[in-house]
Write a protein that holds these residues in place. Sequence first.
Motif, PDB file in Angstrom:
ATOM      1  N   UNK A 149      -6.095 -52.858   2.820  1.00  0.00           N
ATOM      2  CA  UNK A 149      -7.082 -52.433   1.821  1.00  0.00           C
ATOM      3  C   UNK A 149      -8.350 -51.898   2.479  1.00  0.00           C
ATOM      4  N   UNK A 150      -8.831 -52.610   3.496  1.00  0.00           N
ATOM      5  CA  UNK A 150     -10.043 -52.178   4.185  1.00  0.00           C
ATOM      6  C   UNK A 150      -9.849 -50.851   4.912  1.00  0.00           C
ATOM      7  N   UNK A 151      -8.610 -50.536   5.276  1.00  0.00           N
ATOM      8  CA  UNK A 151      -8.294 -49.290   5.984  1.00  0.00           C
ATOM      9  C   UNK A 151      -7.880 -48.181   5.027  1.00  0.00           C
ATOM     10  N   UNK A 152      -8.040 -48.421   3.736  1.00  0.00           N
ATOM     11  CA  UNK A 152      -7.689 -47.444   2.692  1.00  0.00           C
ATOM     12  C   UNK A 152      -6.203 -47.094   2.718  1.00  0.00           C
ATOM     13  N   UNK A 153      -5.375 -48.111   2.942  1.00  0.00           N
ATOM     14  CA  UNK A 153      -3.924 -47.952   2.895  1.00  0.00           C
ATOM     15  C   UNK A 153      -3.403 -48.578   1.609  1.00  0.00           C
ATOM     16  N   UNK A 154      -2.235 -48.126   1.183  1.00  0.00           N
ATOM     17  CA  UNK A 154      -1.624 -48.705  -0.015  1.00  0.00           C
ATOM     18  C   UNK A 154      -1.064 -50.088   0.302  1.00  0.00           C
ATOM     19  N   UNK A 205      -2.180 -47.817  14.366  1.00  0.00           N
ATOM     20  CA  UNK A 205      -2.537 -48.874  13.426  1.00  0.00           C
ATOM     21  C   UNK A 205      -3.827 -48.553  12.679  1.00  0.00           C
ATOM     22  N   UNK A 206      -3.943 -49.066  11.467  1.00  0.00           N
ATOM     23  CA  UNK A 206      -5.166 -48.883  10.686  1.00  0.00           C
ATOM     24  C   UNK A 206      -6.373 -49.481  11.402  1.00  0.00           C
ATOM     25  N   UNK A 207      -7.511 -48.907  11.134  1.00  0.00           N
ATOM     26  CA  UNK A 207      -8.737 -49.256  11.848  1.00  0.00           C
ATOM     27  C   UNK A 207      -9.132 -50.723  11.681  1.00  0.00           C
ATOM     28  N   UNK A 208      -8.883 -51.330  10.533  1.00  0.00           N
ATOM     29  CA  UNK A 208      -9.248 -52.736  10.329  1.00  0.00           C
ATOM     30  C   UNK A 208      -8.450 -53.647  11.255  1.00  0.00           C
ATOM     31  N   UNK A 209      -7.193 -53.327  11.501  1.00  0.00           N
ATOM     32  CA  UNK A 209      -6.370 -54.124  12.424  1.00  0.00           C
ATOM     33  C   UNK A 209      -6.900 -54.003  13.847  1.00  0.00           C
ATOM     34  N   UNK A 210      -7.261 -52.794  14.245  1.00  0.00           N
ATOM     35  CA  UNK A 210      -7.816 -52.577  15.589  1.00  0.00           C
ATOM     36  C   UNK A 210      -9.121 -53.351  15.732  1.00  0.00           C
ATOM     37  N   UNK A 227     -18.076 -54.529  19.175  1.00  0.00           N
ATOM     38  CA  UNK A 227     -17.664 -53.280  18.515  1.00  0.00           C
ATOM     39  C   UNK A 227     -16.686 -53.570  17.383  1.00  0.00           C
ATOM     40  N   UNK A 228     -15.746 -54.471  17.613  1.00  0.00           N
ATOM     41  CA  UNK A 228     -14.794 -54.839  16.572  1.00  0.00           C
ATOM     42  C   UNK A 228     -15.482 -55.478  15.380  1.00  0.00           C
ATOM     43  N   UNK A 229     -16.412 -56.379  15.637  1.00  0.00           N
ATOM     44  CA  UNK A 229     -17.151 -57.050  14.565  1.00  0.00           C
ATOM     45  C   UNK A 229     -17.975 -56.039  13.769  1.00  0.00           C
ATOM     46  N   UNK A 230     -18.654 -55.138  14.479  1.00  0.00           N
ATOM     47  CA  UNK A 230     -19.497 -54.140  13.813  1.00  0.00           C
ATOM     48  C   UNK A 230     -18.668 -53.232  12.907  1.00  0.00           C
ATOM     49  N   UNK A 231     -17.541 -52.721  13.414  1.00  0.00           N
ATOM     50  CA  UNK A 231     -16.717 -51.804  12.631  1.00  0.00           C
ATOM     51  C   UNK A 231     -16.093 -52.526  11.431  1.00  0.00           C
ATOM     52  N   UNK A 232     -15.611 -53.737  11.630  1.00  0.00           N
ATOM     53  CA  UNK A 232     -15.024 -54.480  10.511  1.00  0.00           C
ATOM     54  C   UNK A 232     -16.087 -54.739   9.440  1.00  0.00           C
ATOM     55  N   UNK A 233     -17.307 -55.076   9.855  1.00  0.00           N
ATOM     56  CA  UNK A 233     -18.384 -55.303   8.875  1.00  0.00           C
ATOM     57  C   UNK A 233     -18.715 -54.007   8.138  1.00  0.00           C
ATOM     58  N   UNK A 234     -18.699 -52.869   8.844  1.00  0.00           N
ATOM     59  CA  UNK A 234     -18.931 -51.580   8.189  1.00  0.00           C
ATOM     60  C   UNK A 234     -17.850 -51.293   7.159  1.00  0.00           C
ATOM     61  N   UNK A 235     -16.580 -51.604   7.489  1.00  0.00           N
ATOM     62  CA  UNK A 235     -15.487 -51.404   6.554  1.00  0.00           C
ATOM     63  C   UNK A 235     -15.673 -52.278   5.312  1.00  0.00           C
ATOM     64  N   UNK A 236     -16.111 -53.501   5.518  1.00  0.00           N
ATOM     65  CA  UNK A 236     -16.386 -54.400   4.393  1.00  0.00           C
ATOM     66  C   UNK A 236     -17.529 -53.876   3.535  1.00  0.00           C
ATOM     67  N   UNK A 237     -18.595 -53.407   4.185  1.00  0.00           N
ATOM     68  CA  UNK A 237     -19.738 -52.870   3.439  1.00  0.00           C
ATOM     69  C   UNK A 237     -19.323 -51.645   2.618  1.00  0.00           C
ATOM     70  N   UNK A 238     -18.500 -50.785   3.190  1.00  0.00           N
ATOM     71  CA  UNK A 238     -18.012 -49.611   2.470  1.00  0.00           C
ATOM     72  C   UNK A 238     -17.103 -50.010   1.310  1.00  0.00           C
ATOM     73  N   UNK A 239     -16.364 -51.087   1.475  1.00  0.00           N
ATOM     74  CA  UNK A 239     -15.438 -51.570   0.460  1.00  0.00           C
ATOM     75  C   UNK A 239     -16.172 -52.081  -0.771  1.00  0.00           C
ATOM     76  N   UNK A 240     -17.331 -52.625  -0.550  1.00  0.00           N
ATOM     77  CA  UNK A 240     -18.126 -53.196  -1.649  1.00  0.00           C
ATOM     78  C   UNK A 240     -18.587 -52.080  -2.545  1.00  0.00           C
TER      79      UNK A 240
END
Length: 167
Positions: A5-10, A134-139, A154-167
Amino acid sequence: AALALLSHRTVDWISPPEQITRLKHRLRRSNADEVAYLARNRATTHHMDTWDGDADALIRDGHLAATGVSAIIHVPERAARFGLSSTLGDKADGYIVDDAFEDIVEQFGMLSPDGDVTLRVVTALNPFFDTTTLPIAAVAVDLMESLDTRERSAGTRVLQELLDDFR
């Protein structure tokens, strides 16, 4: 499913729509560390060495789906997204299906449990890890497990950005 979901996959392997709705609500309330904790059982991880020292061949030859530092090295746009250097290294990090695990260990003469190859073993039934990119959230989650501070950050920052975008 959360990483998809965070990686915009079905997410078509979860049947009841209520489960997806519940997961979306949970993600909206979560931070990067909480999502990484929830995803902790996505694979069984093995750290090994190859007999010839060419760990990169596992990714280069398509035996593993590149993640973590290997995704940074082999997928240039990932290096830019995570703000990390894509210089080649002697490490490999990737997903492999459990049916192929023993063959790869034997073919590459993998030895010790503390080497530069990280094999993340998933079941063949797991639809999320059936691709070489692999989708970006997994990486991001895999980088969060790194011992290297820059990779983990870097992993923490990108995952948090994905979460912020998801909101």
